[in-house]
Design a protein around this motif. Structure first.
Motif, PDB file in Angstrom:
ATOM      1  N   SER A   1       0.826  -1.210   0.000  1.00 49.11           N
ATOM      2  CA  SER A   1       0.000   0.000   0.000  1.00 49.11           C
ATOM      3  C   SER A   1       0.855   1.253   0.000  1.00 49.11           C
ATOM      4  CB  SER A   1      -0.916   0.010   1.224  1.00 49.11           C
ATOM      5  OG  SER A   1      -1.773  -1.085   1.226  1.00 49.11           O
ATOM      6  N   ILE A   2       1.944   1.219   0.743  1.00 50.01           N
ATOM      7  CA  ILE A   2       2.845   2.375   0.795  1.00 50.01           C
ATOM      8  C   ILE A   2       3.537   2.560  -0.548  1.00 50.01           C
ATOM      9  CG2 ILE A   2       4.890   3.321   1.923  1.00 50.01           C
ATOM     10  CD1 ILE A   2       3.988   1.799   4.456  1.00 50.01           C
ATOM     11  N   LEU A   3       3.998   1.463  -1.155  1.00 54.13           N
ATOM     12  CA  LEU A   3       4.631   1.556  -2.477  1.00 54.13           C
ATOM     13  C   LEU A   3       3.640   2.017  -3.536  1.00 54.13           C
ATOM     14  CD1 LEU A   3       6.910  -1.618  -2.466  1.00 54.13           C
ATOM     15  CD2 LEU A   3       7.659   0.771  -2.485  1.00 54.13           C
ATOM     16  N   LEU A   4       2.393   1.556  -3.435  1.00 54.09           N
ATOM     17  CA  LEU A   4       1.366   1.985  -4.377  1.00 54.09           C
ATOM     18  C   LEU A   4       1.091   3.478  -4.235  1.00 54.09           C
ATOM     19  CD1 LEU A   4      -0.685   1.153  -6.540  1.00 54.09           C
ATOM     20  CD2 LEU A   4      -2.314   0.760  -4.700  1.00 54.09           C
ATOM     21  N   ALA A   5       1.044   3.965  -3.006  1.00 59.79           N
ATOM     22  CA  ALA A   5       0.837   5.402  -2.783  1.00 59.79           C
ATOM     23  C   ALA A   5       2.012   6.202  -3.353  1.00 59.79           C
ATOM     24  CB  ALA A   5       0.668   5.682  -1.293  1.00 59.79           C
ATOM     25  N   ALA A   6       3.226   5.696  -3.199  1.00 60.92           N
ATOM     26  CA  ALA A   6       4.393   6.370  -3.765  1.00 60.92           C
ATOM     27  C   ALA A   6       4.339   6.369  -5.289  1.00 60.92           C
ATOM     28  CB  ALA A   6       5.670   5.709  -3.275  1.00 60.92           C
ATOM     29  N   LEU A   7       3.891   5.271  -5.875  1.00 66.46           N
ATOM     30  CA  LEU A   7       3.760   5.193  -7.332  1.00 66.46           C
ATOM     31  C   LEU A   7       2.715   6.178  -7.842  1.00 66.46           C
ATOM     32  CD1 LEU A   7       4.573   3.737  -9.964  1.00 66.46           C
ATOM     33  CD2 LEU A   7       2.736   2.109  -9.494  1.00 66.46           C
ATOM     34  N   VAL A   8       1.572   6.230  -7.170  1.00 69.22           N
ATOM     35  CA  VAL A   8       0.522   7.177  -7.556  1.00 69.22           C
ATOM     36  C   VAL A   8       1.022   8.610  -7.387  1.00 69.22           C
ATOM     37  CG1 VAL A   8      -1.785   8.028  -6.950  1.00 69.22           C
ATOM     38  CG2 VAL A   8      -1.363   5.578  -7.111  1.00 69.22           C
ATOM     39  N   MET A   9       1.785   8.863  -6.314  1.00 71.43           N
ATOM     40  CA  MET A   9       2.353  10.196  -6.106  1.00 71.43           C
ATOM     41  C   MET A   9       3.266  10.574  -7.274  1.00 71.43           C
ATOM     42  SD  MET A   9       2.859  12.855  -3.940  1.00 71.43           S
ATOM     43  CE  MET A   9       2.625  12.330  -2.280  1.00 71.43           C
ATOM     44  N   GLY A  10       4.072   9.644  -7.735  1.00 70.57           N
ATOM     45  CA  GLY A  10       4.941   9.910  -8.881  1.00 70.57           C
ATOM     46  C   GLY A  10       4.160  10.189 -10.150  1.00 70.57           C
ATOM     47  N   ILE A  11       3.107   9.424 -10.378  1.00 71.00           N
ATOM     48  CA  ILE A  11       2.282   9.624 -11.578  1.00 71.00           C
ATOM     49  C   ILE A  11       1.572  10.969 -11.527  1.00 71.00           C
ATOM     50  CG2 ILE A  11       0.235   8.769 -12.794  1.00 71.00           C
ATOM     51  CD1 ILE A  11       1.187   5.922 -11.993  1.00 71.00           C
ATOM     52  N   VAL A  12       0.995  11.302 -10.368  1.00 77.82           N
ATOM     53  CA  VAL A  12       0.300  12.587 -10.230  1.00 77.82           C
ATOM     54  C   VAL A  12       1.282  13.743 -10.369  1.00 77.82           C
ATOM     55  CG1 VAL A  12      -0.998  14.032  -8.607  1.00 77.82           C
ATOM     56  CG2 VAL A  12      -1.598  11.629  -8.878  1.00 77.82           C
ATOM     57  N   ASN A  13       2.484  13.604  -9.790  1.00 75.02           N
ATOM     58  CA  ASN A  13       3.498  14.656  -9.926  1.00 75.02           C
ATOM     59  C   ASN A  13       3.944  14.821 -11.370  1.00 75.02           C
ATOM     60  OD1 ASN A  13       3.852  15.830  -7.399  1.00 75.02           O
ATOM     61  ND2 ASN A  13       5.182  14.187  -6.712  1.00 75.02           N
ATOM     62  N   ALA A  14       3.940  13.744 -12.132  1.00 75.15           N
ATOM     63  CA  ALA A  14       4.392  13.818 -13.523  1.00 75.15           C
ATOM     64  C   ALA A  14       3.305  14.315 -14.474  1.00 75.15           C
ATOM     65  CB  ALA A  14       4.882  12.449 -13.981  1.00 75.15           C
ATOM     66  N   LEU A  15       2.056  13.988 -14.206  1.00 70.64           N
ATOM     67  CA  LEU A  15       0.994  14.296 -15.160  1.00 70.64           C
ATOM     68  C   LEU A  15       0.088  15.453 -14.751  1.00 70.64           C
ATOM     69  CD1 LEU A  15      -0.084  10.649 -16.088  1.00 70.64           C
ATOM     70  CD2 LEU A  15       1.476  12.168 -17.314  1.00 70.64           C
ATOM     71  N   ILE A  16      -0.340  15.484 -13.502  1.00 65.81           N
ATOM     72  CA  ILE A  16      -1.350  16.464 -13.081  1.00 65.81           C
ATOM     73  C   ILE A  16      -0.717  17.731 -12.517  1.00 65.81           C
ATOM     74  CG2 ILE A  16      -3.286  16.834 -11.502  1.00 65.81           C
ATOM     75  CD1 ILE A  16      -3.925  13.864 -11.844  1.00 65.81           C
ATOM     76  N   ARG A  17       0.365  17.599 -11.755  1.00 72.49           N
ATOM     77  CA  ARG A  17       0.988  18.767 -11.120  1.00 72.49           C
ATOM     78  C   ARG A  17       1.430  19.829 -12.123  1.00 72.49           C
ATOM     79  NH1 ARG A  17       6.145  20.288  -9.069  1.00 72.49           N
ATOM     80  NH2 ARG A  17       5.918  21.597  -7.228  1.00 72.49           N
ATOM     81  N   PRO A  18       2.044  19.458 -13.256  1.00 75.16           N
ATOM     82  CA  PRO A  18       2.411  20.520 -14.220  1.00 75.16           C
ATOM     83  C   PRO A  18       1.207  21.285 -14.750  1.00 75.16           C
ATOM     84  CG  PRO A  18       3.593  18.501 -14.714  1.00 75.16           C
ATOM     85  CD  PRO A  18       2.593  18.159 -13.665  1.00 75.16           C
ATOM     86  N   VAL A  19       0.091  20.590 -14.953  1.00 77.14           N
ATOM     87  CA  VAL A  19      -1.119  21.267 -15.430  1.00 77.14           C
ATOM     88  C   VAL A  19      -1.634  22.228 -14.367  1.00 77.14           C
ATOM     89  CG1 VAL A  19      -3.508  20.907 -16.169  1.00 77.14           C
ATOM     90  CG2 VAL A  19      -1.709  19.362 -16.963  1.00 77.14           C
ATOM     91  N   LEU A  20      -1.640  21.773 -13.100  1.00 79.33           N
ATOM     92  CA  LEU A  20      -2.084  22.646 -12.018  1.00 79.33           C
ATOM     93  C   LEU A  20      -1.180  23.865 -11.874  1.00 79.33           C
ATOM     94  CD1 LEU A  20      -3.025  20.017  -9.277  1.00 79.33           C
ATOM     95  CD2 LEU A  20      -4.580  21.401 -10.658  1.00 79.33           C
ATOM     96  N   LEU A  21       0.118  23.662 -12.018  1.00 84.88           N
ATOM     97  CA  LEU A  21       1.045  24.783 -11.920  1.00 84.88           C
ATOM     98  C   LEU A  21       0.848  25.773 -13.071  1.00 84.88           C
ATOM     99  CD1 LEU A  21       4.336  23.042 -10.742  1.00 84.88           C
ATOM    100  CD2 LEU A  21       2.928  24.652  -9.459  1.00 84.88           C
ATOM    101  N   LEU A  22       0.575  25.260 -14.256  1.00 83.21           N
ATOM    102  CA  LEU A  22       0.333  26.140 -15.403  1.00 83.21           C
ATOM    103  C   LEU A  22      -0.959  26.931 -15.225  1.00 83.21           C
ATOM    104  CD1 LEU A  22       1.343  27.020 -18.185  1.00 83.21           C
ATOM    105  CD2 LEU A  22      -0.052  25.199 -19.161  1.00 83.21           C
ATOM    106  N   LEU A  23      -2.006  26.262 -14.757  1.00 85.26           N
ATOM    107  CA  LEU A  23      -3.280  26.952 -14.557  1.00 85.26           C
ATOM    108  C   LEU A  23      -3.211  27.975 -13.430  1.00 85.26           C
ATOM    109  CD1 LEU A  23      -5.791  23.990 -14.988  1.00 85.26           C
ATOM    110  CD2 LEU A  23      -5.324  25.838 -16.600  1.00 85.26           C
ATOM    111  N   SER A  24      -2.376  27.719 -12.446  1.00 89.94           N
ATOM    112  CA  SER A  24      -2.269  28.638 -11.312  1.00 89.94           C
ATOM    113  C   SER A  24      -1.119  29.622 -11.462  1.00 89.94           C
ATOM    114  CB  SER A  24      -2.105  27.843 -10.020  1.00 89.94           C
ATOM    115  OG  SER A  24      -0.865  27.167 -10.007  1.00 89.94           O
ATOM    116  N   LEU A  25      -0.551  29.728 -12.643  1.00 87.99           N
ATOM    117  CA  LEU A  25       0.610  30.596 -12.851  1.00 87.99           C
ATOM    118  C   LEU A  25       0.353  32.056 -12.474  1.00 87.99           C
ATOM    119  CD1 LEU A  25       3.545  30.695 -13.773  1.00 87.99           C
ATOM    120  CD2 LEU A  25       2.723  31.091 -16.089  1.00 87.99           C
ATOM    121  N   PRO A  26      -0.776  32.641 -12.852  1.00 85.31           N
ATOM    122  CA  PRO A  26      -0.973  34.050 -12.463  1.00 85.31           C
ATOM    123  C   PRO A  26      -0.975  34.263 -10.945  1.00 85.31           C
ATOM    124  CG  PRO A  26      -2.507  33.452 -14.190  1.00 85.31           C
ATOM    125  CD  PRO A  26      -1.833  32.189 -13.763  1.00 85.31           C
ATOM    126  N   ILE A  27      -1.686  33.431 -10.219  1.00 87.33           N
ATOM    127  CA  ILE A  27      -1.721  33.595  -8.764  1.00 87.33           C
ATOM    128  C   ILE A  27      -0.390  33.201  -8.136  1.00 87.33           C
ATOM    129  CG2 ILE A  27      -2.688  31.335  -8.186  1.00 87.33           C
ATOM    130  CD1 ILE A  27      -4.421  32.879  -6.111  1.00 87.33           C
TER     131      ILE A  27
END
Length: 121
Positions: free
Chosen positions: A34-60
């Motif tokens: 479960s811990i390794l799975l959470a780390a894997l999901v964290m890596g996937i979210v950091n690679a795919l979703i976080r850049p989009v969130l950072l781009l959308l929140s760039l002005p603020i």
């Protein structure tokens, strides 16, 4: 750093976060998988979703001189908690947990670098 080493470092960081901070925990009965799975999901979210969130929140993010990145990191931790055995006690706990997770990961990265495990010369 190799993928498996990065996964293990992230898993250790998540585990240490749950030991250091009470606002983030794993579900009762969570095992190493479960811990390794959470780390894997964290890596996937950091690679795919976080850049989009950072781009959308760039002005603020520019207006707050980068401090809004803490909120984005909290959202990432919240997303990981919603799909894994990780539990977060509110959005404020997610932001504090993300800040502590960053510090723990930074220390673990420094340790792996000092031990020569990261593959750099």
């Amino acid at each position: 750093m190799g993928f498996l080493l990065r996964l293990v470092v992230n898993a250790i960081a998540l585990y240490l976060l749950t030991r250091v901070y009470g606002g983030v925990s794993f579900a009762p009965g969570a095992d190493v998988v479960s811990i390794l799975l959470a780390a894997l999901v964290m890596g996937i979210v950091n690679a795919l979703i976080r850049p989009v969130l950072l781009l959308l929140s760039l002005p603020i993010n520019l207006l707050t001189l980068g401090l809004f990145t803490l909120v984005v990191n909290g959202v990432v931790l919240w997303i990981v908690a919603s799909v894994t055995a990780l539990n977060v006690n509110g959005f404020g706990a997610a932001i504090i947990g993300a800040l502590l997770l960053t510090l723990i990961s930074w220390v673990l990265d420094a340790v792996t670098g000092a031990l020569g495990l990261d593959g750099r010369d």
